[in-house]
Write a protein that holds these residues in place. Structure first.
Motif, mmCIF file in Angstrom:
data_model
loop_
_atom_site.group_PDB
_atom_site.id
_atom_site.type_symbol
_atom_site.label_atom_id
_atom_site.label_comp_id
_atom_site.label_asym_id
_atom_site.label_seq_id
_atom_site.Cartn_x
_atom_site.Cartn_y
_atom_site.Cartn_z
ATOM 1 N N VAL A 56 0.960 -1.536 0.234
ATOM 2 C CA VAL A 56 -0.025 0.312 0.099
ATOM 3 C C VAL A 56 0.622 1.316 -0.477
ATOM 4 C CG1 VAL A 56 -1.981 1.452 1.355
ATOM 5 C CG2 VAL A 56 -1.935 -1.012 1.604
ATOM 6 N N VAL A 57 0.844 2.073 -1.292
ATOM 7 C CA VAL A 57 1.482 3.636 -0.805
ATOM 8 C C VAL A 57 0.635 4.508 -1.404
ATOM 9 C CG1 VAL A 57 2.734 4.418 -2.748
ATOM 10 C CG2 VAL A 57 3.324 2.191 -2.855
ATOM 11 N N TRP A 58 0.809 5.343 0.008
ATOM 12 C CA TRP A 58 0.122 6.757 -0.249
ATOM 13 C C TRP A 58 0.481 7.739 -0.777
ATOM 14 C CZ3 TRP A 58 -1.024 9.041 5.459
ATOM 15 C CH2 TRP A 58 -2.437 10.181 5.499
ATOM 16 N N ILE A 59 0.046 8.340 -1.948
ATOM 17 C CA ILE A 59 0.679 9.763 -2.659
ATOM 18 C C ILE A 59 0.137 10.660 -2.232
ATOM 19 C CG2 ILE A 59 1.554 9.824 -5.070
ATOM 20 C CD1 ILE A 59 1.485 7.575 -5.801
ATOM 21 N N THR A 60 0.646 11.762 -1.619
ATOM 22 C CA THR A 60 -0.001 13.147 -2.173
ATOM 23 C C THR A 60 0.202 13.688 -3.009
ATOM 24 O OG1 THR A 60 1.843 14.266 -1.049
ATOM 25 C CG2 THR A 60 -0.053 12.790 0.942
ATOM 26 N N VAL A 79 0.168 -2.580 -7.263
ATOM 27 C CA VAL A 79 0.545 -1.833 -5.681
ATOM 28 C C VAL A 79 -0.581 -0.955 -5.815
ATOM 29 C CG1 VAL A 79 1.889 -0.016 -4.667
ATOM 30 C CG2 VAL A 79 3.460 -1.772 -6.857
ATOM 31 N N ARG A 80 -1.512 -1.439 -4.138
ATOM 32 C CA ARG A 80 -2.123 -0.974 -3.718
ATOM 33 C C ARG A 80 -2.002 0.318 -3.435
ATOM 34 N NH1 ARG A 80 -5.027 -4.755 0.001
ATOM 35 N NH2 ARG A 80 -2.779 -4.866 1.376
ATOM 36 N N LEU A 81 -2.782 1.549 -3.970
ATOM 37 C CA LEU A 81 -2.399 2.920 -3.648
ATOM 38 C C LEU A 81 -3.339 4.085 -3.183
ATOM 39 C CD1 LEU A 81 -2.102 3.258 -7.682
ATOM 40 C CD2 LEU A 81 -0.289 3.601 -5.603
ATOM 41 N N VAL A 82 -2.988 4.683 -2.543
ATOM 42 C CA VAL A 82 -3.593 5.712 -2.285
ATOM 43 C C VAL A 82 -3.817 7.307 -2.601
ATOM 44 C CG1 VAL A 82 -4.661 7.591 0.497
ATOM 45 C CG2 VAL A 82 -3.718 4.962 0.696
ATOM 46 N N LEU A 83 -4.651 8.214 -3.320
ATOM 47 C CA LEU A 83 -4.697 9.225 -4.044
ATOM 48 C C LEU A 83 -4.875 10.615 -3.273
ATOM 49 C CD1 LEU A 83 -5.904 7.305 -7.874
ATOM 50 C CD2 LEU A 83 -3.307 7.529 -6.540
ATOM 51 N N SER A 84 -4.057 11.026 -2.843
ATOM 52 C CA SER A 84 -4.424 12.430 -2.115
ATOM 53 C C SER A 84 -4.429 13.545 -3.133
ATOM 54 C CB SER A 84 -3.779 12.329 -0.881
ATOM 55 O OG SER A 84 -4.563 11.240 -0.315
ATOM 56 N N ALA A 85 -5.186 14.919 -2.704
ATOM 57 C CA ALA A 85 -5.060 15.818 -3.372
ATOM 58 C C ALA A 85 -6.321 16.630 -2.882
ATOM 59 C CB ALA A 85 -4.628 16.000 -4.933
ATOM 60 N N ARG A 86 -6.389 17.685 -3.264
ATOM 61 C CA ARG A 86 -7.439 18.848 -2.665
ATOM 62 C C ARG A 86 -8.457 18.434 -4.080
ATOM 63 N NH1 ARG A 86 -4.563 23.932 -3.196
ATOM 64 N NH2 ARG A 86 -3.833 23.390 -4.887
ATOM 65 N N ARG A 87 -8.039 18.117 -5.380
ATOM 66 C CA ARG A 87 -9.255 18.282 -6.769
ATOM 67 C C ARG A 87 -9.913 16.855 -6.775
ATOM 68 N NH1 ARG A 87 -4.961 21.031 -10.884
ATOM 69 N NH2 ARG A 87 -3.448 19.486 -9.741
ATOM 70 N N VAL A 111 -7.401 0.999 -4.898
ATOM 71 C CA VAL A 111 -7.479 2.764 -5.012
ATOM 72 C C VAL A 111 -8.232 3.586 -4.924
ATOM 73 C CG1 VAL A 111 -6.663 4.367 -7.596
ATOM 74 C CG2 VAL A 111 -6.285 1.838 -7.082
ATOM 75 N N LEU A 112 -7.469 3.670 -3.391
ATOM 76 C CA LEU A 112 -8.568 4.830 -2.571
ATOM 77 C C LEU A 112 -7.929 5.655 -2.668
ATOM 78 C CD1 LEU A 112 -10.398 5.235 -0.190
ATOM 79 C CD2 LEU A 112 -7.718 5.451 1.408
ATOM 80 N N ILE A 113 -8.940 6.407 -3.143
ATOM 81 C CA ILE A 113 -8.625 8.318 -2.758
ATOM 82 C C ILE A 113 -9.449 9.050 -1.644
ATOM 83 C CG2 ILE A 113 -10.209 10.359 -4.246
ATOM 84 C CD1 ILE A 113 -11.402 9.771 -6.949
ATOM 85 N N LEU A 114 -8.722 9.763 -0.980
ATOM 86 C CA LEU A 114 -8.727 10.419 -0.202
ATOM 87 C C LEU A 114 -8.119 11.739 -0.399
ATOM 88 C CD1 LEU A 114 -8.528 9.523 2.764
ATOM 89 C CD2 LEU A 114 -6.430 10.026 2.846
ATOM 90 N N GLN A 115 -9.370 12.390 -1.040
ATOM 91 C CA GLN A 115 -8.869 14.042 -0.840
ATOM 92 C C GLN A 115 -8.565 14.982 0.508
ATOM 93 O OE1 GLN A 115 -12.367 16.368 -1.829
ATOM 94 N NE2 GLN A 115 -12.647 17.770 -2.371
#
Length: 304
Positions: A56-60, A79-87, A111-115
């Motif tokens: 699990v990789v968390w990318i800001t 690779v499982r993902l956490v995708l972070s950003a404001r938009r 692939v988790l979206i985490l605003q």
């Protein structure tokens, strides 16, 4: 006695010639390649990105540019993902691109979206809990969110210095400390912290003083972390000029202003290639790497 002296001098001269040849070859490779020699070697003969499959990789800062390209490169290898950003809308698009690149290796839940807004420090812990509740683990945090800057040194408002440091340094350090504590408590100190730095964080360039200073500070923070936590993997990835829209949101010297420019069509290293090299650096747990085409590094201001 004279024979021994001459013999020793000849050996020393031979070593000197070898040293000169070594640096000549190294500089030549630096000019030819689009990254440092060690990273190029790992991309050919090191650990495949596929060795990270299931992690699990968390990318800001994952909604565009290097963050987006890194996410797609990792997704391609399961690779499982956490995708972070404001938009949010852009994050949803990146999620779709990641699932397409994975070709069945990942489901939508992988692939988790985490605003999130990096500047909202009081929400960082809750965001970490969201990641852990969803995946029950976190292996790598990639600190990619940040902004650049263009301004004359003498014209920079001190509030711009503060605002850029808040985003590019203090927010990154705050989130990383929370994740490192998780690694210490749950994994015995094992885990991986990565950060998008910049060539400008090692060799300052004109008209980006605050940005250069912020990246120097970030490098020092993470180098110190590595010295203190020996079990922890820390990767500092330092791109040179990259073809992205990074300057659209870049600071100027005045509070509230943005450069509003793009280098996406300029002759620079592509974001896709940069993301692939970043993924290689993470898969091989490399401490410090850089990438970029040589000529733009010498002829243009540094963006990342």
């Amino acid at each position: 006695m004279c024979y021994v002296t001459v013999h020793n001098m000849s050996f020393i001269e031979f070593l000197f010639i070898l040293l000169i040849l070594y640096y000549f070859v190294y500089v030549l490779l630096w000019i030819i390649l689009d990254c440092n020699v060690a990273l190029w070697y790992k991309s050919r003969f090191g650990n495949s990105i596929s060795t990270m499959r299931g992690q699990v990789v968390w990318i800001t800062g994952a909604s565009s540019g290097i963050g987006r390209a890194l996410a797609i490169s990792l997704a391609r290898h399961g690779v499982r993902l956490v995708l972070s950003a404001r938009r949010l809308e852009q994050l949803e698009q990146v999620q779709t691109e990641c699932l397409a690149a994975a070709r069945g290796l990942l489901a939508q839940k992988d692939v988790l979206i985490l605003q999130m807004d990096m500047l909202q420090l009081d929400k960082h812990q809750a965001h970490l809990y969201t990641v852990l509740n969803h995946f029950e683990r976190l292996d790598v945090l990639v600190n990619n969110a940040g902004r650049s800057q263009r301004a004359n040194w003498v014209d920079i408002d001190i509030q711009v210095d503060r605002d850029l440091f808040e985003l590019d340094v203090f927010a990154v350090v705050h989130l990383s400390r929370l994740v490192v504590r998780y690694f210490l408590e749950q994994n015995g100190g094992r885990g991986h912290i990565a950060a998008t730095s910049s060539i400008a964080g090692f060799s300052p360039v004109p008209f980006s003083a605050t940005y250069c200073a912020a990246k120097h500070a970030l490098n020092a923070y993470f180098t110190s972390l590595k010295l203190e936590q020996r079990k922890l993997d820390v990767t500092i990835f330092a791109p040179g000029p990259i073809a992205t829209d990074f300057l659209m949101e870049a600071f100027t010297g005045n509070k509230g202003e943005k450069v509003g420019d793009s280098t996406a069509n300029q002759k620079r290293l592509t974001a896709e290639r940069c993301g692939e090299l970043f993924a290689v650096a993470i898969a091989n747990k490399m401490d410090l790497t850089w990438c970029g085409l040589v000529m733009p590094m010498f002829t243009e201001p540094i963006d990342l």
